[in-house]
Design an enzyme around this catalytic site. Structure first.
Site, PDB file in Angstrom:
ATOM      1  N   GLY A 146      -5.137  51.330 142.552  1.00 43.80           N
ATOM      2  CA  GLY A 146      -6.234  52.006 141.873  1.00 43.80           C
ATOM      3  C   GLY A 146      -7.535  51.297 142.205  1.00 43.80           C
ATOM      4  O   GLY A 146      -7.685  50.701 143.279  1.00 43.80           O
ATOM      5  N   ARG A 228       0.266  43.245 134.367  1.00 44.30           N
ATOM      6  CA  ARG A 228       0.771  42.957 133.022  1.00 44.30           C
ATOM      7  C   ARG A 228       2.090  42.208 133.170  1.00 44.30           C
ATOM      8  O   ARG A 228       2.883  42.474 134.081  1.00 44.30           O
ATOM      9  CB  ARG A 228       0.989  44.239 132.216  1.00 44.30           C
ATOM     10  CG  ARG A 228      -0.291  44.936 131.755  1.00 44.30           C
ATOM     11  CD  ARG A 228      -0.998  44.111 130.684  1.00 44.30           C
ATOM     12  NE  ARG A 228      -2.142  44.812 130.116  1.00 44.30           N
ATOM     13  CZ  ARG A 228      -3.386  44.683 130.541  1.00 44.30           C
ATOM     14  NH1 ARG A 228      -3.642  43.911 131.606  1.00 44.30           N
ATOM     15  NH2 ARG A 228      -4.379  45.323 129.954  1.00 44.30           N
ATOM     16  N   ASP A 251      -1.164  35.540 136.651  1.00 47.14           N
ATOM     17  CA  ASP A 251      -2.218  35.524 135.631  1.00 47.14           C
ATOM     18  C   ASP A 251      -1.707  36.115 134.330  1.00 47.14           C
ATOM     19  O   ASP A 251      -2.352  35.968 133.296  1.00 47.14           O
ATOM     20  CB  ASP A 251      -3.437  36.309 136.122  1.00 47.14           C
ATOM     21  CG  ASP A 251      -4.602  36.202 135.140  1.00 47.14           C
ATOM     22  OD1 ASP A 251      -4.933  35.058 134.744  1.00 47.14           O
ATOM     23  OD2 ASP A 251      -5.168  37.248 134.759  1.00 47.14           O
ATOM     24  N   HIS A 275      -4.163  34.544 131.816  1.00 48.07           N
ATOM     25  CA  HIS A 275      -4.712  35.896 131.670  1.00 48.07           C
ATOM     26  C   HIS A 275      -6.242  35.869 131.633  1.00 48.07           C
ATOM     27  O   HIS A 275      -6.876  36.281 130.662  1.00 48.07           O
ATOM     28  CB  HIS A 275      -4.169  36.573 130.406  1.00 48.07           C
ATOM     29  CG  HIS A 275      -4.240  38.084 130.487  1.00 48.07           C
ATOM     30  ND1 HIS A 275      -3.405  38.907 129.765  1.00 48.07           N
ATOM     31  CD2 HIS A 275      -5.051  38.905 131.195  1.00 48.07           C
ATOM     32  CE1 HIS A 275      -3.696  40.175 130.019  1.00 48.07           C
ATOM     33  NE2 HIS A 275      -4.711  40.196 130.885  1.00 48.07           N
TER      34      HIS A 275
END
Length: 313
Positions: A146, A228, A251, A275
């Site tokens: 994306g 995620r 991450d 994150h």
């Protein structure tokens, strides 16, 4: 009647907000600023626990728009069932691409060039020289092509790669080349030196990176996850890391935050960042520009940007 807008920033800190709206400040750390039932435009607090973000949604009987400040919307989706039909859920496309792509590149380079080992050596005053892999001439596979995946490729281009392969849910063609469907992953994995995960978390991507996926990766390949945590099966990844066959830069993790004592902390060949793909100096000005644009569109009854879904549709 004036529409209530819940913002995680004080309205007087954002230039260009339209007049005629009743701005309520709520960033999740206080009691509700007003009756949630009167809120028509809910901007979800950023970097808060999902339970915090979802807490007022069951009472938002008048809400028309739920706007996240993250690229992903999985943290609020469980509460969409409480909302009336026709509510638009919008994400923050355009806010996080640059910072997430920067971190992706940093994780790749740090992992390949052995930066964590250099830092540990510096702490011990040890000169740890030696040969390390370069990013040049590598084949990179981006899973989830994306806006963030595209931004990652933008930053990879100057590094003289052998090839970039792109995968998304649907097959298509871009100016840079084809985007392959998920069904072609098995063959593409076998050719990739670096596999970057930048896909949203959906029912189709949860656990996508399982034991079979990992077994198809080349020996010595690097897995980079900036999407995620639950996209990756943690136990399957641990098994591969312990074997020394692949390495990883993460991450995001599952669970998250990664608790003390979790074996992933000390697994061989893994680099973990907490994150931090989105929260940088680039976030606030871009988030404010997005909100100004969206709220002006809202009051002028113009189409909103970044509509991910509409409830009841």
């Amino acid at each position: 009647m004036t529409s209530d807008v819940w913002l995680p920033f004080h309205a007087d800190e954002i230039d260009g907000l339209p007049e005629g709206l009743n701005y309520r400040f709520w960033d999740g750390d206080q009691e509700f600023p007003a009756d949630p039932g009167a809120c028509e435009f809910y901007v979800v607090p950023y970097m808060k626990e999902p339970a915090v973000s979802r807490r007022p949604m069951a009472e938002m009987t008048s809400v028309q728009v739920v706007q996240t400040l993250s690229a992903g919307v999985d943290h609020v989706q469980p509460s969409l069932k409480f909302l009336r039909p026709g509510v638009r859920l919008c994400n923050a496309q355009g806010v996080h691409e640059a910072s997430t792509a920067e971190l992706t590149l940093a994780l790749i380079l740090a992992s390949l060039r052995g930066i964590p080992g250099f830092v540990r050596g510096q702490d011990k005053e040890e000169w740890r020289s030696g040969f390390h892999p370069a990013l040049a001439d590598k084949c990179v596979l981006i899973v989830g092509y994306g806006s963030i995946g595209s931004a990652i490729e933008d930053r990879l281009v100057p590094f003289e790669l052998a090839r970039v392969a792109r995968v998304a849910r649907s097959e298509r063609t871009t100016a840079r080349g084809p985007v392959h469907p998920l069904t072609e992953l098995p063959s593409l994995l076998q050719e990739a030196d670096i596999v970057v995960l930048s896909t949203p978390l959906t029912r189709g991507t949860r656990g996508l990176v399982n034991a079979d996926f990992l077994s198809r990766m080349k020996d010595g390949a690097l897995l980079v996850n900036v999407s995620r945590g639950p996209v990756v099966d943690t136990e399957a990844l641990l098994a591969e890391l312990k074997s020394g066959r692949i390495t990883a830069a993460l991450d995001v993790t599952d669970p998250e935050p990664l608790p003390k004592g979790h074996p992933l902390w000390h697994a061989p060949g893994v680099l973990i960042s907490p994150h931090v793909g989105g929260p940088t100096s680039a976030f606030l000005p871009r988030a404010k520009r997005l909100l100004v644009d969206q709220l002006n569109r809202f009051v002028n009854r113009e189409p909103l940007r970044n509509v991910v879904l509409t409830t009841g549709a």
